[in-house]
Enzyme design. Structure first.
Site, short mmCIF file in Angstrom:
data_model
loop_
_atom_site.label_atom_id
_atom_site.label_comp_id
_atom_site.label_asym_id
_atom_site.label_seq_id
_atom_site.Cartn_x
_atom_site.Cartn_y
_atom_site.Cartn_z
N CYS A 1 31.44 32.17 -9.73
CA CYS A 1 31.67 33.58 -9.42
C CYS A 1 30.65 34.33 -10.28
CB CYS A 1 33.10 33.98 -9.69
SG CYS A 1 33.79 33.39 -11.25
N SER A 2 31.09 35.20 -11.17
CA SER A 2 30.12 35.81 -12.07
C SER A 2 29.98 34.95 -13.31
CB SER A 2 30.56 37.22 -12.43
OG SER A 2 30.61 38.01 -11.28
N ASP A 3 31.05 34.93 -14.14
CA ASP A 3 30.98 34.13 -15.35
C ASP A 3 31.57 32.74 -15.15
OD1 ASP A 3 29.71 35.92 -17.15
OD2 ASP A 3 31.53 37.14 -17.10
N GLY A 4 32.26 32.56 -14.06
CA GLY A 4 32.80 31.24 -13.76
C GLY A 4 34.04 30.91 -14.57
N TRP A 5 34.78 31.94 -14.98
CA TRP A 5 36.02 31.61 -15.70
C TRP A 5 37.26 32.26 -15.10
CZ3 TRP A 5 32.93 33.62 -20.41
CH2 TRP A 5 32.80 35.02 -20.36
N ARG B 1 37.70 33.58 -11.03
CA ARG B 1 37.82 33.12 -9.65
C ARG B 1 37.48 31.64 -9.53
NH1 ARG B 1 34.87 38.59 -7.64
NH2 ARG B 1 33.98 38.39 -9.71
N LYS C 1 39.66 33.33 -20.22
CA LYS C 1 39.90 34.14 -21.42
C LYS C 1 41.36 34.63 -21.48
CE LYS C 1 36.50 37.17 -20.86
NZ LYS C 1 35.69 38.27 -21.42
N ARG D 1 42.63 38.32 -20.80
CA ARG D 1 43.25 38.55 -19.50
C ARG D 1 44.73 38.88 -19.62
NH1 ARG D 1 38.88 39.28 -18.55
NH2 ARG D 1 37.40 38.04 -17.34
#
Lengths: 549, 634
Positions: free
Chosen positions: B339-343, B345, B381, B385
């Site tokens: 996804c963006s950071d991969g943590w 989605r 995170k 989160r």
């Protein structure tokens, strides 16, 4: 016979049947007077036997000389038949059309059906009013069975025997009948043994615009009140609708004339609106779009779940007045044959544990729906796929079954029967080999001589072999009043009916089987343990340890 | 304790959500860790409501009313407390205290750092080692011909938010690995998430490439090539960007973005359209507004549900998970997900695909492993989160909650394939926010190491295992385990999860629970089987078939399970002779048989309950726990 002229092509080979979540079947299509049959003539695949009466509508399509007929059924199933040959397809389609819309009741399948099983207990005799009156007599002597409607002249939609207050003579009943829509004067629906309160049902009073009153009607319902106690009248219509009814000669009970009664208005929808709701819901359920918003907004727009909530809420209100407030209740809408019956029958399921047994539930349907004159023939003539202009069709009974399912889901251990019984009743109300749901009232059924010429649904259901399928393995009888939650979160879409043909049930069936297995195994285990205990006890009482064979 | 102004307030009303129901009157206590409300009822019975300070999401003072001073407490567990104080002063004090107590500033203030579940250091160590990601790699068959376990990141130098051990394609050189990491956002390079033994297809994860509008990186291209080559079944891999295309394009302007198909010779690129954390946070907010409406009409509810978008988002996660599972299992194609950071989605869809593909992750322990692997070790995170500390509220998002819900949705479609029931998912959810155990504190493995969580806090997993009898799904059928799940993702198969979001509105739930009913039956079944075995033994002794081994024959079986003791010869014998009497069904032949030849295939559920005699639950459960560890190390 008459059917032959409607069947131009009785059989076609090489027809392909498509059903969702099932393998396609190729075989021979046969049309008989009452069935559409598709058989592959192989033992491995199941044959299709479809009652013409179950067909709600058909659509034809052609690609070259291959014709396709989409058959939409009243039980909400949709199947597709690929028929080689243009002419054959057209013939089949027109035959189906004609055979599924026969006007004459006496041509319906129940009059031709001969059971393959031996009728041990005749369902036509299983639930007679005299029997239920005996039960009532054992609890109270305030009521009597009146034969005032013996020839159905006083009220054509009522049965010949009616339970009325003991102190009200037949003459007064006649006067009260003339003051109620369709002659449906207040009669007993349910006696609550716990506190001797009663629920009565009727049709709307014919007050009209000039505020007509009827002393006998007032006397009749006042006779059910204890000294100094007030009762509740639950009018299933909104006050606005009830007001409008006055212009057409109907109306509602004026406070001035019924000072001991408090009137409450609810908003249960009526026939056309309900039919529309069903059509929209089924359309939404068959939508293959992947848009979540579209599904939810269609579900909302169908209003089906709102109808379920409103009916259940009103039933809870009636039950509450009786059980919590200790008051008697009179329920009516306009005609007293639809929303009224939904409310009185559901209130009984909430209040009376007997109605949650199979027998009791059958008796309830017999009493509060069939005898009480719900016009099944009219209401169930067409279902969700009907193209025709609706006449008096409405899923009133299906909504009742849906509400029962909601209560069953919330109290899964309190019913002797399972969801299958409710689904089966839905199917048979719309199309059946049995005569039970034919006709609109007792008088009509008598004229059709159903009890002589057709088999009762109950004759079949109550056979031990069939009953097994409808038994709830979790059932543990309890004598409690069961109050369902009517919060929107608590009311689910009845997947067993509305998603029945749109999903594979393999996993759900496995879960059900597993549940049955756990329960059965436990019973077996307990039996074995008990028998071992007995054996051991026996051995211990004997002095010397003997070898048992 | 210094934050508690008033530890006790009397005559506080707890208002009921349903206006028609009577509200309770009671006493409110504040402790260092909990808010406790004790209701005084007429018949001297006490009902207590305990709310962990960490579970408190917000405290709100509502306008003064004639009947008192109201305080509204919303919890991360979706509980809603509506309190009414007699005196404004008390309300203010409690308000002030709770504001502070519910928003710890430093990690050390978290409950886990003071909580001790009566374990010694050895228990603590074992507890932390109980779930091991390395073991899961071996379970998948790593290392093998194509994949290896790499320690390149052991000092977290290649990627600070990744775990220390990584699954990498064997033919990717160190230069390719480090080069690829430099081309990926925060160094989160493509690594193995799940290896599907049967098809040799792999599920891999990473963050977005720093491709911008034109940049490319040879090592990264080689890395994807290496992943592709590790699966001889297929000449290409899918690269799945779980974001909506628009979001990904916007990132290109910022020097990030997505893979250009022209630069990577062997990929098929695909967007999935799962929205970002901010949209998800707002969606949940709207959903909860619907849940807490007072007497809504059906139309209000359904419209609210639709407008919240929640089920749409759940469906988008499920759709992506199903896509991955299909690719790996049906098409035998390896997939790289980011996804963006991969943590967020990426964690959702990879873990969901794992559940669809591998029955192991549908067991009680398997789900722990999956969460440990895809979420905890890969740097979801949790601290941010879940808003454990008083930090940026824009970082908070129900990403993990959505994953749990997807699992629940699956369990509704497949009632027999999960070893656990709904309560397990809800308990995990509550524990994630509770910070009572250390597992979900911190944002990545390195942070946890720096906090020395393994020394200062305890692990949640042994606690859950100890209580696993509560979380069992009685309908679970191991025989179905080999199946890959193929759920329907038509909108009408997604339901609102009343058990989670209206968990505390008991009135909305079914009044009789099929689950409880079946759980008690399975419990009874275990007792019944034990009793039967014992009775059969006694009968055999009384019959003279067996020599009398243990004195009087009328020893109550319930209190003295033979399987607990060292299996003496007569017991073994009795099992041998009795088993055929019981339908000849070896699986259900009774406890003794299993105990004697402790075979892997035996139902651990039955074993556990056999050990649990009615009196000494805790002890026997401990036994069960240590037994699990034996399996693990062997």
């Amino acid at each position: 016979m008459e059917f032959a002229e409607l069947i131009k092509t009785p059989r076609v080979d090489g027809v392909v049947l498509h059903r969702p979540f099932m393998p396609t079947v190729e075989g021979t299509l046969c049309l008989t007077g009452h069935h559409l049959i598709l058989s592959s003539r192989q033992d491995t695949t199941e044959e299709l036997w479809l009652l013409h009466a179950n067909i709600d509508s058909t659509e034809k399509r052609f690609v070259g000389s291959l014709g396709t007929i989409i058959v939409k059924c009243k039980d909400l199933r949709v199947i597709q038949l690929d028929i080689p040959g243009m002419e054959e397809c057209l013939n089949i389609a027109s035959s189906i059309e004609a055979l599924s819309t026969l006007d004459s009741v006496s041509l319906m399948y129940p009059f031709f059906y001969r059971p393959l099983f031996e009728v041990i207990e005749d369902g036509w005799q299983s639930f007679v009013p005299e029997e239920s009156f005996k039960d009532l007599e054992s609890m109270t002597d305030e009521w009597r069975l009146s034969e005032v409607n013996k020839d159905f002249s006083l009220c054509p939609s009522y049965p010949s025997l009616l339970t009325v207050p003991k102190d009200i003579d037949d003459e007064s009943l006649c006067k009260a009948a003339s003051f109620r829509h369709g002659g449906r004067f207040p009669v007993l629906s349910y006696y609550h043994k716990k506190n001797a309160m009663v629920m009565m049902r009727a049709a709307q009073p014919l007050t009209g615009t000039n505020g007509r009153r009827c002393k006998e009607d007032e006397k009749l319902i006042n006779a059910t009140l204890c000294a100094g106690k007030r009762g509740y009248i639950i009018d299933t219509r909104t006050i606005a609708v009830a007001q409008q009814a006055k212009a057409r000669g109907g109306g509602f009970e004026q406070e001035a004339n019924y000072p001991q009664w408090r009137r409450i208005h609810k908003a249960i929808e009526r026939s056309n609106v309900l039919q529309d709701s069903l059509i929209k819901l089924v359309e939404a359920c068959n939508d293959q779009s992947h848009s979540m918003d579209r599904w939810l907004s269609k579900l909302e727009a169908s209003n089906w779940q709102s109808n379920v909530k409103e009916i259940l809420t009103t039933a809870c209100l009636a039950a509450q007045c009786i059980d919590r407030e200790g008051a008697s209740v009179l329920v009516h809408g306009t005609e007293g044959t639809d929303s009224t019956l939904q409310v009185t029958s559901l209130a009984q399921i909430i209040l009376d544990p007997a109605c949650r047994t199979i027998r009791g539930f059958e008796a309830l349907i017999e009493r509060e729906w069939l005898q009480a004159g719900h016009p099944f023939q009219q209401r169930c003539a067409q279902s969700a796929y009907s193209n025709g202009k609706p006449r008096s069709e409405a899923p009133v009974f299906l909504l009742f079954l849906d509400c029962v399912w909601q209560i069953l889901r919330q109290f899964p251990c309190s019913f002797q029967f399972n969801e299958n019984l409710l689904i089966m009743l839905f199917e048979h109300a719309y199309a059946s080999q049995f005569g039970t749901f034919l006709g609109n009232c007792v008088a009509e059924r008598g004229k059709l001589q159903l009890s002589q010429k057709t088999v009762s649904l109950w004759s079949w259901v109550n056979r031990p072999q069939e009953l097994e399928r409808f038994l709830n393995p979790l059932y543990e009888p309890n004598n409690l009043v069961i109050w369902p939650s009517v919060a929107p979160q608590s009311l689910l879409l009845w997947e067993g009916v509305f998603l029945r043909w749109n999903r594979s049930t393999k996993c759900l069936d496995e879960a059900y089987q597993e549940m049955v297995h756990i329960i059965e195994y436990n019973k077996e285990l307990q039996n074995k343990v008990n028998s071992l205990r007995r054996q051991l006890a026996q051995l211990e009482t004997e002095d010397s340890p003997l070898q048992t064979p | 304790m210094e934050h508690i102004i008033t530890p006790k307030v009397e005559y506080v009303k707890l208002l009921n959500t349903y206006p028609e129901k009577k509200s309770a009157l009671g006493t409110l206590y504040l402790t260092a860790t909990h808010l406790i409300y004790v209701e005084q009822t007429n018949n001297n019975a006490r009902t207590e409501t305990w709310v962990l300070h960490h579970h408190i999401l917000s405290v709100e003072k509502l306008p003064l009313t004639a009947s008192g001073c109201p305080l509204l407490i919303r919890c991360k567990t979706f509980q809603l407390l509506h309190l009414l104080f007699q005196r404004e002063r008390d309300c203010q004090d409690v308000f002030q205290s709770l504001l502070r107590l519910s928003q710890p500033v430093k990690e050390e203030e978290l409950y886990a750092f003071l909580y001790n579940p009566h374990q010694n250091e050895e228990d603590r160590r074992q507890g932390w080692e109980f779930i091991s990601v390395a073991n899961d790699f071996s379970r998948m068959g790593l290392s093998n011909e194509y994949w290896e376990i790499s320690h390149l990141n052991k000092n977290y130098e290649i990627c600070s938010t990744y775990p220390s051990i990584l699954g990498l394609p064997k033919n990717a050189s160190v230069a390719v690995v480090t080069g690829s990491a430099k081309f990926r956002s925060r160094g989160r390079l493509p690594v193995l998430s799940y290896y599907h033994k049967d098809t040799k297809a792999a599920l891999c994860r990473c963050s977005q490439p720093l491709s911008g509008l034109t940049s490319r990186c040879v090592e990264d291209e080689q890395m994807l090539q290496a992943i592709s080559q590790a699966n001889s079944n297929c000449p290409f891999i899918y690269v799945v960007d779980t974001r909506p295309k628009l979001n990904a394009m916007a990132n290109r302007a910022a020097g990030k973005g997505y893979e250009n198909e022209d630069n990577y010779s062997n990929i098929r690129f695909q967007f999935q359209g799962i929205e970002n954390i901010h949209i998800m946070r707002n969606s949940l907010q709207k959903l909860l507004e619907v849940c807490s409406m007072k007497s809504p009409s059906m139309s209000d509810y359904l419209t609210g549900l639709e407008n919240s978008g929640w089920l749409r988002h759940i469906k988008s996660v499920m759709d992506a998970g199903v896509f991955l599972a299909k690719a790996v299992c049906d098409e035998r194609v390896s997939v790289l997900v980011h996804c963006s950071d991969g943590w967020d989605r990426t964690a959702q869809v990879c873990s969901l695909a794992c559940i669809l593909l591998d029955p192991y992750y549908r067991t009680i322990k398997g789900l722990m492993v999956l969460i440990e692997k895809e979420w905890i070790s890969f740097g979801h995170k949790f601290s941010h989160r879940c808003g454990h500390l008083d930090t940026d509220p824009k970082e908070v998002s129900p990403v993990f909650t959505q994953f749990l819900e997807c699992v629940w949705q699956l369990s509704e479609q497949f009632p027999c394939v999960f070893e656990f029931n709904e309560r397990y998912l809800i308990e995990i959810h509550n524990q994630v926010y509770a910070c009572q155990y250390g597992n979900f504190i911190g944002n990545c493995q390195k942070e946890r190491l720096d906090m020395r969580l393994h020394e200062k806090t305890f692990s949640l997993w042994p606690y859950l295992l100890k209580n696993q009898h509560l979380y069992r799904n009685p309908l679970y059928r191991r025989s179905l385990e080999s199946t890959v799940l193929r759920p329907s993702t038509l909108p009408l198969h997604f339901k609102f999860w009343c058990g989670m979001y209206n968990h505390y509105d008991r009135g909305m739930h079914p009044k009789q629970s099929v689950l409880d009913q079946l759980l008690s039956l399975t419990q009874k079944q275990v007792e019944g089987e034990r009793t039967m075995t014992e009775l059969q033994r006694q009968l055999a002794v009384a019959d003279g078939v067996l020599p009398d081994p243990s004195g009087p024959i009328n020893t109550p079986a319930e209190q003295d399970s033979p399987s607990e003791k060292t299996p003496t010869a007569p017991v073994v014998q009795s099992n041998g002779s009795c088993a055929p009497l019981i339908n000849g069904d070896a699986e259900e032949a009774g406890p003794g048989a299993e105990k004697c030849n402790e075979k892997e295939g035996a139902d651990p559920g039955a074993t556990e309950h056999d050990l649990t005699s009615s009196e000494d639950k805790p002890v026997s459960v401990e036994t069960e726990h240590s037994k699990e560890e034996v399996h693990e190390s062997s």
